[in-house]
Design an enzyme around this catalytic site. Structure first.
Site, PDB file in Angstrom:
ATOM      1  N   ASP A 149      -2.145   5.416   0.565  1.00  0.00           N
ATOM      2  CA  ASP A 149      -1.843   4.758  -0.710  1.00  0.00           C
ATOM      3  C   ASP A 149      -0.883   5.563  -1.588  1.00  0.00           C
ATOM      4  O   ASP A 149      -1.091   6.752  -1.834  1.00  0.00           O
ATOM      5  CB  ASP A 149      -3.176   4.574  -1.448  1.00  0.00           C
ATOM      6  CG  ASP A 149      -3.110   3.543  -2.547  1.00  0.00           C
ATOM      7  OD1 ASP A 149      -2.150   3.584  -3.330  1.00  0.00           O
ATOM      8  OD2 ASP A 149      -4.030   2.711  -2.623  1.00  0.00           O
ATOM      9  N   SER A 208       0.681   0.389  -4.261  1.00  0.00           N
ATOM     10  CA  SER A 208      -0.589  -0.198  -3.859  1.00  0.00           C
ATOM     11  C   SER A 208      -0.583  -1.699  -4.170  1.00  0.00           C
ATOM     12  O   SER A 208       0.254  -2.423  -3.657  1.00  0.00           O
ATOM     13  CB  SER A 208      -1.742   0.553  -4.539  1.00  0.00           C
ATOM     14  OG  SER A 208      -2.960   0.303  -3.895  1.00  0.00           O
TER      15      SER A 208
END
Length: 326
Positions: free
Chosen positions: A208, A44
């Site tokens: 993610d 991320s």
């Protein structure tokens, strides 16, 4: 000479500020230059920080760029990014994400859960079922595409994402991973379910990497490193506050501890940096907020420096600086 790995966990723009504060003090006080490590694992926000490090950006300039302070004279990468307009994001509120409607599970997710129940993570699977978010993460990272180029850096950069179809973690950039343009791999790693739309790479949509783990540190077991520096903005014990942010931190901390044990069982020594309670208070609950980034950097610089100065951690960081982060 021992090979060195650097793990950069997720945490939005606040997490990037935490990365830059920690890495800046390690360079300033111990000579550890994160640009020189052998392997970077980014999840991320950590995938953005890792990409910028591989592009030659220093920790000091990362901190300056984060708070829109003047950059050093030779950092054209961040100057290009600073000149690129970025759409404003709505506040990130975890409760709103979890309230979004669920889609039906893909047969691949069901098959994976039945065939490997010992590796099934219900929370991770549930996150892949959330309806797509309203924000375009590829557009948010358009400047990164300009500075990173179409290819991958020479030194290893491993970027984690989760395949939405079956909840499987994919580590882009690692040998055997699906091919992907660097900017799309980073965008996929940053695509928070329910907030951003999934990122399409080839035939699959990805979300993610933090869905699997906020750090994914254990992937370093296959990297041939002997020492790892782990920077985990979303971990750190939050006490026993009954709010959602504290619950997320407790879960992330337990996952991180499990991953560190796995690294150490593989003979990889680790120096781990997580936010203290004081840092967590400054970081707040909205990891997309830019309101207090300068304070986040200040706090992380001071407290990470104090942690790094303890004898055991100092020895590891100095060894990492001599080996590769110099």
């Amino acid at each position: 000479m021992v090979r060195v790995g650097l793990v950069l966990g997720g945490g939005g723009v606040v997490g990037q500020a935490y990365h830059s504060g920690v890495l800046a003090v390690l360079q300033h006080d111990f000579g550890f230059d994160a640009r020189g490590v052998d392997v970077v694992v980014g999840t991320s926000a950590g995938s953005i920080t890792g990409t910028l490090l591989r592009a030659g950006v220093s920790a000091e300039d990362l901190a300056a760029w984060t708070v829109k302070a003047p950059l050093s004279g030779d950092d054209d990468v961040l100057r290009t990014m600073a000149a690129t307009p970025v759409p404003e994001l709505a506040p990130f509120r975890p409760l709103e994400v979890f309230r979004r409607p669920l889609r039906l599970p893909h047969p691949g997710l069901v098959a994976r859960a039945l065939s490997r129940p010992w590796r099934f993570r219900p929370l991770a699977a549930g996150m892949t079922l959330l309806a797509p978010g309203d924000h375009d993460v590829v557009g948010q990272l358009s400047a990164l595409r300009e500075v990173a180029g179409p290819g991958w850096p020479e030194r290893d950069l491993w970027i984690t994402a989760v395949r939405r179809r079956d909840g499987r973690r994919v580590v882009f950039g690692r040998p055997g991973a699906p091919p992907a343009p660097l900017h799309l791999a980073v965008a996929a790693s940053c695509s928070v379910p329910g907030y951003f739309a999934p990122v399409q790479i080839g035939r699959h949509g990805y979300v993610d990497g933090g869905v699997h783990s906020a750090t994914n540190a254990a992937v370093l077991r296959s990297a041939g490193v002997g020492l790892a520096v782990v920077v985990a903005p979303m971990s750190g014990w939050p006490g026993w506050r009954p709010d959602v942010t504290a619950a997320v931190r407790r879960y992330s901390q337990r996952m991180l501890e499990r991953e560190v044990r796995a690294l150490e069982a593989a003979g990889i020594r680790t120096a781990v940096f997580t936010p203290s309670l004081a840092e967590q208070e400054v970081m707040g609950a909205d990891m997309m907020s830019r309101a207090r980034l300068d304070e986040v950097i200040q706090q992380s610089f001071i407290r990470a420096g104090a942690h790094a100065a303890t004898p055991e951690v100092a020895a590891l960081v100095r060894e990492a600086a001599r080996a590769g982060g110099r």
